[in-house]
Design an enzyme around this catalytic site. Structure first.
Site, PDB file in Angstrom:
ATOM      1  N   LEU A 270       0.819  -1.216   0.000  1.00 55.80           N
ATOM      2  CA  LEU A 270       0.000   0.000   0.000  1.00 55.80           C
ATOM      3  C   LEU A 270       0.851   1.264   0.000  1.00 55.80           C
ATOM      4  O   LEU A 270       1.984   1.259   0.464  1.00 55.80           O
ATOM      5  CB  LEU A 270      -0.924   0.012   1.227  1.00 55.80           C
TER       6      LEU A 270
ATOM      7  N   GLY B  57       8.097   1.794   5.045  1.00 55.64           N
ATOM      8  CA  GLY B  57       7.299   1.690   3.844  1.00 55.64           C
ATOM      9  C   GLY B  57       8.224   1.187   2.771  1.00 55.64           C
ATOM     10  O   GLY B  57       9.408   0.978   3.024  1.00 55.64           O
TER      11      GLY B  57
ATOM     12  N   SER C 278       9.608   2.559   0.026  1.00 52.29           N
ATOM     13  CA  SER C 278      10.768   3.380  -0.316  1.00 52.29           C
ATOM     14  C   SER C 278      11.750   3.490   0.842  1.00 52.29           C
ATOM     15  O   SER C 278      12.968   3.501   0.631  1.00 52.29           O
ATOM     16  CB  SER C 278      10.339   4.779  -0.764  1.00 52.29           C
TER      17      SER C 278
ATOM     18  N   SER D 189       1.968  -1.039  -7.196  1.00 50.89           N
ATOM     19  CA  SER D 189       1.702  -2.190  -8.081  1.00 50.89           C
ATOM     20  C   SER D 189       0.637  -3.120  -7.493  1.00 50.89           C
ATOM     21  O   SER D 189       0.933  -4.231  -7.059  1.00 50.89           O
ATOM     22  CB  SER D 189       3.000  -2.955  -8.364  1.00 50.89           C
TER      23      SER D 189
END
Lengths: 214, 214
Positions: free
Chosen positions: A33, A41, A43, A110
């Site tokens: 998400l 997260g 990144s 994605s």
């Protein structure tokens, strides 16, 4: 539509490049998400892993929504067809970087299994197994709780169409190689787990049959 | 069309990567008529240069019509709009590879000054001067004389539409950094000339201000 073209390999082979870099080309595909969160997260973990790989003298490159959406895919929006084309192009770029011998860290929401599986099939042809799917698992409620930019709140209010997890679906990976539970695991733990995976998988040294030509 | 995204740099910088690889990221853009020739042409020279750079332990990657048209741009044809989009996407991929610290060898007919200049402007923003345009000069008659696959003959017969030099224009570069006259210069001479250009331009070592963190 392409005609009159044939594939030819350059004289410097992928194996040559991997021998030079002392690593194996591979794509690490982070899916999950949308975060934009402070602590963990896709990144954030990719960046931390990149730093660790760099300290071990490995050559890497991060592809993420930020550098792709401002460049290669700036003509695409966020509707279903454009999302599909977005991931298709990114997969092809991953394929090129992997062939160049680099460790690619691709961090994209994605949300669809079909799109991710197409990238996988591109990188798993013949003897190749160059795709590692990493599911960065966080619940919608966790992401909403973090939400420093208020994007989830805006999406809930209907101000952002096609926002994954709220106004667009996220399909969980079926057989990801790695699952990271960012609610329970620190960034450091995630990086350590991934480094072990790469080391055990033989990605951090060249193939044994690579020839050193120097 | 892209919204809600901001650019952020990864913690490993381009300068870090270049220091590691001991080179500077740059795009060498080979332009010229379509060849598919036995002795000299864009891909032939790029491949020979790649080999020489590899022997000097430099990290490179060749992008050409063959590996791009079968992958990233397999949805594009050879009409004017698709040729423009073809070069745009390739330019963005060159930008990513150059940012990764690699020496990119891009060999494409790329017949239009406007398209090549867009790639140049992408790689020459701010202090960056990461685009070297190399005009591989060969006359249409020379290429027709070589023509081992009979493509020019087919184009002359009207069997291949949009064939550069016959049924589509080729605009000569206005201010290319390097001109190679493949009718007069051997492949070895061309490679030597390009190696000198790269060495003199400081591309074969990292910037002086790169920090070695190890």
């Amino acid at each position: 539509m392409s005609t009159n073209i044939t594939w030819h390999s350059s004289h410097v082979t992928r194996s040559d490049r991997e021998g030079h870099l002392n690593q194996r080309g591979v794509t690490l595909w982070f899916t999950g998400l949308s975060g934009k969160v402070a602590r963990s997260g896709k990144s954030t973990i990719a960046t931390a892993l990149e730093r660790e790989l760099f300290l071990q003298r490995k050559s890497t490159y991060i592809l993420d929504g930020d550098n792709i959406r401002h460049g290669l895919n700036k003509d695409l929006g966020f509707g279903p067809a454009d999302r599909e084309e977005n991931i298709r192009r990114i997969g092809e770029v991953c394929n090129l970087f992997t062939d160049a011998g680099l460790i690619v860290l691709a961090a994209f929401v994605s949300p669809y299994n079909q799109d991710r599986d197409k990238v996988r099939s591109l990188l798993e042809t013949g003897d190749r197994k160059d795709f590692i799917e990493i599911y960065v698992q966080a619940s919608v409620s966790t992401c909403e709780g973090r939400d420093p930019k208020g994007l989830y709140a805006k999406a809930r209010a209907g101000e952002i169409p096609n926002f994954t997890g709220i106004s667009a679906p996220f399909e969980e990976p079926i057989h990801p190689e790695v699952i990271l539970k960012t609610g329970d695991q620190s960034v450091e733990d995630c990086v350590a787990l991934l480094m072990k995976y790469l080391k055990d998988g033989g990605y951090l040294s060249a193939h044994k049959n690579s020839e050193e030509v120097f």
